[in-house]
Design an enzyme around this catalytic site. Structure first.
Site, PDB file in Angstrom:
ATOM      1  N   ILE A 239      46.024  39.927  41.866  1.00 39.00           N
ATOM      2  CA  ILE A 239      45.328  38.677  41.505  1.00 39.00           C
ATOM      3  C   ILE A 239      45.775  38.055  40.345  1.00 39.00           C
ATOM      4  O   ILE A 239      45.692  38.497  39.437  1.00 39.00           O
ATOM      5  CB  ILE A 239      43.999  39.412  41.358  1.00 39.00           C
ATOM      6  CG1 ILE A 239      43.509  40.540  42.520  1.00 39.00           C
ATOM      7  CG2 ILE A 239      42.887  38.358  41.560  1.00 39.00           C
ATOM      8  CD1 ILE A 239      43.445  40.068  43.967  1.00 39.00           C
ATOM      9  N   PRO A 240      46.227  37.030  40.667  1.00 33.63           N
ATOM     10  CA  PRO A 240      46.689  36.028  39.595  1.00 33.63           C
ATOM     11  C   PRO A 240      45.375  35.422  38.747  1.00 33.63           C
ATOM     12  O   PRO A 240      45.104  34.341  38.753  1.00 33.63           O
ATOM     13  CB  PRO A 240      47.286  34.804  40.314  1.00 33.63           C
ATOM     14  CG  PRO A 240      46.726  34.811  41.522  1.00 33.63           C
ATOM     15  CD  PRO A 240      46.154  36.101  41.788  1.00 33.63           C
ATOM     16  N   CYS A 241      44.879  36.218  38.042  1.00 38.68           N
ATOM     17  CA  CYS A 241      43.697  36.079  37.488  1.00 38.68           C
ATOM     18  C   CYS A 241      43.964  35.031  36.367  1.00 38.68           C
ATOM     19  O   CYS A 241      43.110  34.390  35.829  1.00 38.68           O
ATOM     20  CB  CYS A 241      43.065  37.229  36.543  1.00 38.68           C
ATOM     21  SG  CYS A 241      44.251  38.644  36.275  1.00 38.68           S
ATOM     22  N   HIS A 242      45.362  34.900  36.069  1.00 37.42           N
ATOM     23  CA  HIS A 242      45.704  33.830  34.848  1.00 37.42           C
ATOM     24  C   HIS A 242      45.302  32.531  35.344  1.00 37.42           C
ATOM     25  O   HIS A 242      45.264  31.398  34.570  1.00 37.42           O
ATOM     26  CB  HIS A 242      47.098  34.081  34.215  1.00 37.42           C
ATOM     27  CG  HIS A 242      47.967  33.958  35.579  1.00 37.42           C
ATOM     28  ND1 HIS A 242      48.379  34.875  36.293  1.00 37.42           N
ATOM     29  CD2 HIS A 242      48.759  32.857  35.952  1.00 37.42           C
ATOM     30  CE1 HIS A 242      49.418  34.496  37.130  1.00 37.42           C
ATOM     31  NE2 HIS A 242      49.294  33.272  36.945  1.00 37.42           N
ATOM     32  N   ARG A 243      45.399  32.216  36.851  1.00 38.92           N
ATOM     33  CA  ARG A 243      45.208  30.843  37.287  1.00 38.92           C
ATOM     34  C   ARG A 243      43.850  30.444  37.267  1.00 38.92           C
ATOM     35  O   ARG A 243      43.327  29.576  37.849  1.00 38.92           O
ATOM     36  CB  ARG A 243      45.645  31.152  38.536  1.00 38.92           C
ATOM     37  CG  ARG A 243      47.479  30.990  38.763  1.00 38.92           C
ATOM     38  CD  ARG A 243      47.734  30.835  40.123  1.00 38.92           C
ATOM     39  NE  ARG A 243      49.179  31.140  40.120  1.00 38.92           N
ATOM     40  CZ  ARG A 243      49.939  31.612  41.038  1.00 38.92           C
ATOM     41  NH1 ARG A 243      49.057  31.800  42.252  1.00 38.92           N
ATOM     42  NH2 ARG A 243      50.981  31.941  41.218  1.00 38.92           N
TER      43      ARG A 243
END
Length: 126
Positions: free
Chosen positions: A55-59
């Site tokens: 999960i690219p939570c940084h996006r």
DNA sequence: GCCTTGACGGCAA
DNA sequence: GTTGCCGCCAAGG
């Protein structure tokens, strides 16, 4: 078991669909999954999964594009570096240019820019 | 078992 | 136009 494991699952599904160089907001994700008021729950779901997952939570940023969750990565600079590494334009040191890289779950499908009447939008995309 | 805080958003004054 | 407040659901203390 969690009260709404499906809720978090939808969040992960939407965030995982965010293309590189693009970012989404908690409100957009919450709205896409059918819970426009679940913006806070979206953050809660991402905080539960933490980096390391797919999960690219940084996006995911807040409505103003500010790296609200940057500190959860240890430091906003880490999150900023990840976004910059994906050619994400920044309006400020810790604020992404949503006007240039904002992405909507329903926008991924051609011009299906219709308002998310319910969670069926994402579920249908799956 | 209770209250407070929390990776937010929208609306009102 | 800007600032402040409330609301949502869940987890932690």
């Amino acid at each position: 078991m969690p009260a709404a494991p499906d809720f978090a699952a939808r969040v992960y599904a939407v965030v995982a669909r965010v293309p590189p160089g693009r970012v989404t907001t908690y409100g957009r994700v919450a709205r896409a999954i059918g819970d426009p008021r679940g913006a806070r729950m979206v953050g809660w779901a991402l905080a539960s999964v933490v980096p390391g997952s797919d999960i690219p939570c940084h996006r995911v940023v807040n409505r103003v594009g500010l790296l609200s969750g940057g500190w959860h990565f240890g430091h906003p600079d880490v999150m900023r570096d990840l976004l910059v590494g994906e050619d994400v334009p920044f309006a400020d040191e810790y604020r992404v240019d949503l006007d240039a890289c904002v992405w909507d779950p329903w926008e991924d499908d051609d011009s299906a820019e219709g308002p998310p009447r319910d969670a069926g939008v994402v579920l249908d995309a799956m």
